[in-house]
Design a protein around this motif. Sequence first.
Motif, PDB file in Angstrom:
ATOM      1  N   LYS A  40       0.827  -1.206   0.000  1.00  0.00           N
ATOM      2  CA  LYS A  40       0.000   0.000   0.000  1.00  0.00           C
ATOM      3  C   LYS A  40       0.864   1.260   0.000  1.00  0.00           C
ATOM      4  CE  LYS A  40      -3.584   2.370   2.673  1.00  0.00           C
ATOM      5  NZ  LYS A  40      -4.421   2.327   3.908  1.00  0.00           N
ATOM      6  N   THR A  41       1.947   1.232   0.796  1.00  0.00           N
ATOM      7  CA  THR A  41       2.853   2.382   0.839  1.00  0.00           C
ATOM      8  C   THR A  41       3.513   2.612  -0.514  1.00  0.00           C
ATOM      9  OG1 THR A  41       3.292   2.075   3.203  1.00  0.00           O
ATOM     10  CG2 THR A  41       4.921   3.312   1.937  1.00  0.00           C
ATOM     11  N   LEU A  42       3.987   1.544  -1.153  1.00  0.00           N
ATOM     12  CA  LEU A  42       4.633   1.679  -2.462  1.00  0.00           C
ATOM     13  C   LEU A  42       3.664   2.218  -3.502  1.00  0.00           C
ATOM     14  CD1 LEU A  42       6.680  -1.654  -2.469  1.00  0.00           C
ATOM     15  CD2 LEU A  42       7.575   0.657  -2.159  1.00  0.00           C
ATOM     16  N   LYS A  43       2.425   1.742  -3.477  1.00  0.00           N
ATOM     17  CA  LYS A  43       1.425   2.241  -4.423  1.00  0.00           C
ATOM     18  C   LYS A  43       1.103   3.704  -4.153  1.00  0.00           C
ATOM     19  CE  LYS A  43      -0.768  -2.262  -5.213  1.00  0.00           C
ATOM     20  NZ  LYS A  43      -2.000  -3.079  -5.032  1.00  0.00           N
ATOM     21  N   LYS A  44       1.082   4.073  -2.885  1.00  0.00           N
ATOM     22  CA  LYS A  44       0.791   5.461  -2.521  1.00  0.00           C
ATOM     23  C   LYS A  44       1.874   6.405  -3.054  1.00  0.00           C
ATOM     24  CE  LYS A  44       0.993   6.254   1.887  1.00  0.00           C
ATOM     25  NZ  LYS A  44       0.591   6.330   3.309  1.00  0.00           N
ATOM     26  N   VAL A  45       3.125   6.021  -2.889  1.00  0.00           N
ATOM     27  CA  VAL A  45       4.218   6.853  -3.398  1.00  0.00           C
ATOM     28  C   VAL A  45       4.188   6.904  -4.922  1.00  0.00           C
ATOM     29  CG1 VAL A  45       6.727   7.058  -3.573  1.00  0.00           C
ATOM     30  CG2 VAL A  45       5.685   6.441  -1.382  1.00  0.00           C
ATOM     31  N   ARG A  85       1.611   6.595  -6.891  1.00  0.00           N
ATOM     32  CA  ARG A  85       0.497   7.444  -7.343  1.00  0.00           C
ATOM     33  C   ARG A  85       0.881   8.912  -7.250  1.00  0.00           C
ATOM     34  NH1 ARG A  85      -2.867   3.748  -4.552  1.00  0.00           N
ATOM     35  NH2 ARG A  85      -2.910   5.148  -2.739  1.00  0.00           N
ATOM     36  N   PHE A  86       1.622   9.247  -6.205  1.00  0.00           N
ATOM     37  CA  PHE A  86       2.065  10.636  -6.091  1.00  0.00           C
ATOM     38  C   PHE A  86       3.050  10.981  -7.204  1.00  0.00           C
ATOM     39  CE2 PHE A  86       5.492  13.445  -4.615  1.00  0.00           C
ATOM     40  CZ  PHE A  86       4.777  14.622  -4.466  1.00  0.00           C
ATOM     41  N   LEU A  87       3.986  10.089  -7.459  1.00  0.00           N
ATOM     42  CA  LEU A  87       4.984  10.364  -8.497  1.00  0.00           C
ATOM     43  C   LEU A  87       4.348  10.452  -9.883  1.00  0.00           C
ATOM     44  CD1 LEU A  87       7.883   8.011  -7.323  1.00  0.00           C
ATOM     45  CD2 LEU A  87       7.707  10.479  -7.000  1.00  0.00           C
ATOM     46  N   SER A  88       3.406   9.584 -10.175  1.00  0.00           N
ATOM     47  CA  SER A  88       2.840   9.531 -11.521  1.00  0.00           C
ATOM     48  C   SER A  88       1.732  10.548 -11.737  1.00  0.00           C
ATOM     49  CB  SER A  88       2.305   8.124 -11.807  1.00  0.00           C
ATOM     50  OG  SER A  88       1.324   7.761 -10.858  1.00  0.00           O
ATOM     51  N   LYS A  89       0.896  10.803 -10.690  1.00  0.00           N
ATOM     52  CA  LYS A  89      -0.269  11.674 -10.872  1.00  0.00           C
ATOM     53  C   LYS A  89      -0.290  12.890  -9.948  1.00  0.00           C
ATOM     54  CE  LYS A  89      -3.095   7.660 -12.114  1.00  0.00           C
ATOM     55  NZ  LYS A  89      -4.326   6.879 -11.763  1.00  0.00           N
ATOM     56  N   GLY A  90       0.606  12.910  -8.968  1.00  0.00           N
ATOM     57  CA  GLY A  90       0.620  14.033  -8.041  1.00  0.00           C
ATOM     58  C   GLY A  90      -0.390  13.913  -6.921  1.00  0.00           C
ATOM     59  N   GLU A 116       6.253  -0.409 -10.060  1.00  0.00           N
ATOM     60  CA  GLU A 116       4.950  -0.731 -10.650  1.00  0.00           C
ATOM     61  C   GLU A 116       4.133   0.526 -10.935  1.00  0.00           C
ATOM     62  OE1 GLU A 116       1.480  -4.003  -9.740  1.00  0.00           O
ATOM     63  OE2 GLU A 116       2.191  -2.760  -8.086  1.00  0.00           O
ATOM     64  N   SER A 117       3.487   0.534 -12.079  1.00  0.00           N
ATOM     65  CA  SER A 117       2.559   1.583 -12.525  1.00  0.00           C
ATOM     66  C   SER A 117       3.209   2.953 -12.700  1.00  0.00           C
ATOM     67  CB  SER A 117       1.371   1.705 -11.555  1.00  0.00           C
ATOM     68  OG  SER A 117       1.753   2.253 -10.303  1.00  0.00           O
ATOM     69  N   LEU A 118       4.527   2.997 -12.746  1.00  0.00           N
ATOM     70  CA  LEU A 118       5.190   4.277 -12.997  1.00  0.00           C
ATOM     71  C   LEU A 118       5.311   4.500 -14.509  1.00  0.00           C
ATOM     72  CD1 LEU A 118       8.092   4.588 -10.392  1.00  0.00           C
ATOM     73  CD2 LEU A 118       6.042   5.998 -10.582  1.00  0.00           C
ATOM     74  N   PRO A 119       4.767   5.586 -15.041  1.00  0.00           N
ATOM     75  CA  PRO A 119       4.883   5.844 -16.481  1.00  0.00           C
ATOM     76  C   PRO A 119       6.289   6.279 -16.851  1.00  0.00           C
ATOM     77  CG  PRO A 119       3.809   7.689 -15.388  1.00  0.00           C
ATOM     78  CD  PRO A 119       4.002   6.624 -14.332  1.00  0.00           C
ATOM     79  N   ASN A 120       6.557   6.305 -18.145  1.00  0.00           N
ATOM     80  CA  ASN A 120       7.875   6.750 -18.606  1.00  0.00           C
ATOM     81  C   ASN A 120       8.104   8.224 -18.330  1.00  0.00           C
ATOM     82  OD1 ASN A 120       8.482   4.170 -19.586  1.00  0.00           O
ATOM     83  ND2 ASN A 120       7.513   4.592 -21.571  1.00  0.00           N
ATOM     84  N   ASP A 121       7.033   8.980 -18.270  1.00  0.00           N
ATOM     85  CA  ASP A 121       7.147  10.425 -18.034  1.00  0.00           C
ATOM     86  C   ASP A 121       6.259  10.820 -16.861  1.00  0.00           C
ATOM     87  OD1 ASP A 121       7.915  13.036 -18.350  1.00  0.00           O
ATOM     88  OD2 ASP A 121       6.399  13.478 -19.873  1.00  0.00           O
ATOM     89  N   PRO A 122       6.671  10.469 -15.623  1.00  0.00           N
ATOM     90  CA  PRO A 122       5.835  10.774 -14.456  1.00  0.00           C
ATOM     91  C   PRO A 122       5.774  12.266 -14.174  1.00  0.00           C
ATOM     92  CG  PRO A 122       7.967   9.960 -13.747  1.00  0.00           C
ATOM     93  CD  PRO A 122       7.937   9.824 -15.241  1.00  0.00           C
ATOM     94  N   LEU A 123       4.758  12.655 -13.409  1.00  0.00           N
ATOM     95  CA  LEU A 123       4.604  14.061 -13.054  1.00  0.00           C
ATOM     96  C   LEU A 123       5.752  14.527 -12.168  1.00  0.00           C
ATOM     97  CD1 LEU A 123       2.767  16.571 -13.213  1.00  0.00           C
ATOM     98  CD2 LEU A 123       1.609  15.730 -11.155  1.00  0.00           C
ATOM     99  N   HIS A 124       6.184  13.663 -11.256  1.00  0.00           N
ATOM    100  CA  HIS A 124       7.309  13.973 -10.367  1.00  0.00           C
ATOM    101  C   HIS A 124       8.405  12.929 -10.585  1.00  0.00           C
ATOM    102  CE1 HIS A 124       5.020  16.982  -8.146  1.00  0.00           C
ATOM    103  NE2 HIS A 124       4.041  16.110  -8.014  1.00  0.00           N
ATOM    104  N   ARG A 125       9.635  13.380 -10.484  1.00  0.00           N
ATOM    105  CA  ARG A 125      10.770  12.474 -10.667  1.00  0.00           C
ATOM    106  C   ARG A 125      11.517  12.289  -9.346  1.00  0.00           C
ATOM    107  NH1 ARG A 125      11.876  10.661 -15.494  1.00  0.00           N
ATOM    108  NH2 ARG A 125      10.941  11.633 -17.334  1.00  0.00           N
ATOM    109  N   LEU A 126      11.682  11.033  -8.959  1.00  0.00           N
ATOM    110  CA  LEU A 126      12.400  10.696  -7.733  1.00  0.00           C
ATOM    111  C   LEU A 126      13.708  10.015  -8.096  1.00  0.00           C
ATOM    112  CD1 LEU A 126      12.400  10.498  -4.604  1.00  0.00           C
ATOM    113  CD2 LEU A 126      11.383   8.216  -4.878  1.00  0.00           C
ATOM    114  N   GLU A 127      14.800  10.547  -7.548  1.00  0.00           N
ATOM    115  CA  GLU A 127      16.129   9.976  -7.788  1.00  0.00           C
ATOM    116  C   GLU A 127      16.764   9.643  -6.441  1.00  0.00           C
ATOM    117  OE1 GLU A 127      20.475  11.149  -9.772  1.00  0.00           O
ATOM    118  OE2 GLU A 127      18.821  12.594  -9.759  1.00  0.00           O
ATOM    119  N   VAL A 128      17.298   8.437  -6.324  1.00  0.00           N
ATOM    120  CA  VAL A 128      17.962   8.006  -5.093  1.00  0.00           C
ATOM    121  C   VAL A 128      19.466   8.000  -5.332  1.00  0.00           C
ATOM    122  CG1 VAL A 128      18.152   6.208  -3.349  1.00  0.00           C
ATOM    123  CG2 VAL A 128      15.971   6.582  -4.498  1.00  0.00           C
TER     124      VAL A 128
END
Length: 448
Positions: free
Chosen positions: A90-95, A97-102, A235-247
Motif C-alpha cells: 500500500k505504501t509503495l502504491k501510494k508513493v 500514485r504521487f509520483l505519476s499523478k501528483g 509498478e505503474s510508474l509511467p515513462n514520463d511521471p509528473l514527479h521524478r524521484l532519484e535516489v
Amino acid sequence: MAAGGSYSIVEYFGGDDGYRCGYCKHENGNFSHGMWSHTMTVQDYQDLIDRGWRRSGKYVYKPVMNKTCCPQYTIRCHALNFHPSKTHKKTLKKVNRFLSKGEMPVEQHDEGHHEGEPMDSVHEEGVQPPPQDPLKIDHSEVQDISTSPDTDTTNSTAPTMPRDDAEKTTNVTPKPGKGVDPNRPLCRKAKDLRKERRLQKEQQKHQEAVSSTVNPAPSKSSSNQPKSLEEFITESLPNDPLHRLEVRLVRSNPPSPQFKASFDASYQVYKLYQMAIHKDPPDRPTESQFKRFLCDSPLEAETAPDGPDVGYGSFHQQYWLDGRIVAVGVLDILPSCVSSVYLYYHPEFSSLSLGTYSALREIAFTRQLQQQSPKLSYYYLGFYVHSCPKMHYKGQYRPSDLLCPETYTWLTIERCIPRLDISAYSRLNENARADLSSVNKRRGALVL
C-alpha cells in the motif's frame, strides 16, 4: 583496507550509571556499556553489532540487557527472502500514485521506520527524545469477517417461507405486477450458492490437475511467481511521471564531493524533521549536532575484491524529488549487511510514509549489493524493543531474526515473541547447553 591500517581504536566508558530512557521515559532506568570509537574497521563493527552493539555517530553502545528498563534486541531482516506485506504494498502504491499523478494522501502520519526510534545521545546528556510515529497496522487491509466468502450475508430477521409452501405457489399464476415468475427457478440462499460455486471450482481444479498430469502444459513460472519487491517499487510508474524521484548514495565518511555539495540542503531537511516530528525547539537541531550524530563515523572507507562496488563504510542515501532533497537514510555498508542508522525527511511529505518507503528501498538496495558480494545478505534495522509497542513495526519486515543476549545466536522473531510476551528480558535461545564457546571459536575472537 581501512585508511591508516586495520586497527580499531576505542575508549571504554563503562555502564554503571543509569540514564533517562527514550522509550518508557524512566528517568534513570536506561543502562548501557559505551565506548568512544576513534577509528574502527568494518569487520570489527560487524562483529560488534552481532553482539548487540550499535553506534550513534562515533559513540558505540550496548544496552545492559538484564538491567535496563527497556531491553533492546538487535534485529535483522533476511533481505533475499523478504516479501512486502499488504501494508508495504500500500505504501509503495501510494508513493507511485504521487509520483505519476501528483496525488497526495490526506493522512498526515508515517507508518513507521526510524520515527519510532529516539536519537541516541547517551554519551552526552543521557537524554533521548521520546519515540514518535510507529508503524501502524492498516486495519483497512483486514478482511471483515461479515463479508467473507464463507459467511451468510442474508438477513437473518427476514421472514422465510417453508419449502413446501414455496413449491405450492409455483402452480399459481401470479397477477400482473405481483408474485414470482413461475417460469424461473426458485430463489436460493446465498450461502448455498457459494457452496455450490466452491464445489464446482474444486472439481474444475481436480480435472485440470489430472489433465496436466497426462498432458503437461508449458511452464508459466514467470506469470505464476509473486511480484518481487523491485517490481512493486517500479509498478505503474509511467515513462514520463509528473514527479521524478532519484535516489543517490553519497559517502559521508570521509565526505565525498557530492556529500559536501549537498550538506546544507540535507541539514535543513534534518532540522525541519526534528522540529516537526520530534518537537525539538529550533535551537536544538544545530549543525554541529547534525554532524556529530549523523555525519561523523568511526568507519573508514574500505574495499575488498569480493565486496560491493561502492565499498564499505558510512553513507547517506538521499532521495531527490524534482531536484531537491526530501529524505535521507543514514546507512552503514558492512561485510554481511546494510545497517540502518537513522532516517529524516521533509515534514511536507509526511503523508507519503517515507519511513516505510525508505526501509523498503534499503532492503532492495541490500539485495542489489548482494549480487556483487554474496555474503552481504542482511538488512539490520537497529534495535527491536518489545516492551515498547511503538517499536513493534520493525518486526513487520519478515523474515527476520532477533539476537539472543546471552548466546549471541539468531532466532526467528516468531519463536521469540511468546517469550517476550512473558518477560521484557529473555534468553531467547531455548537450548540450555548453548553458550559462548562455540561462537568465540567460530569467530576466532572474543567480543564482549
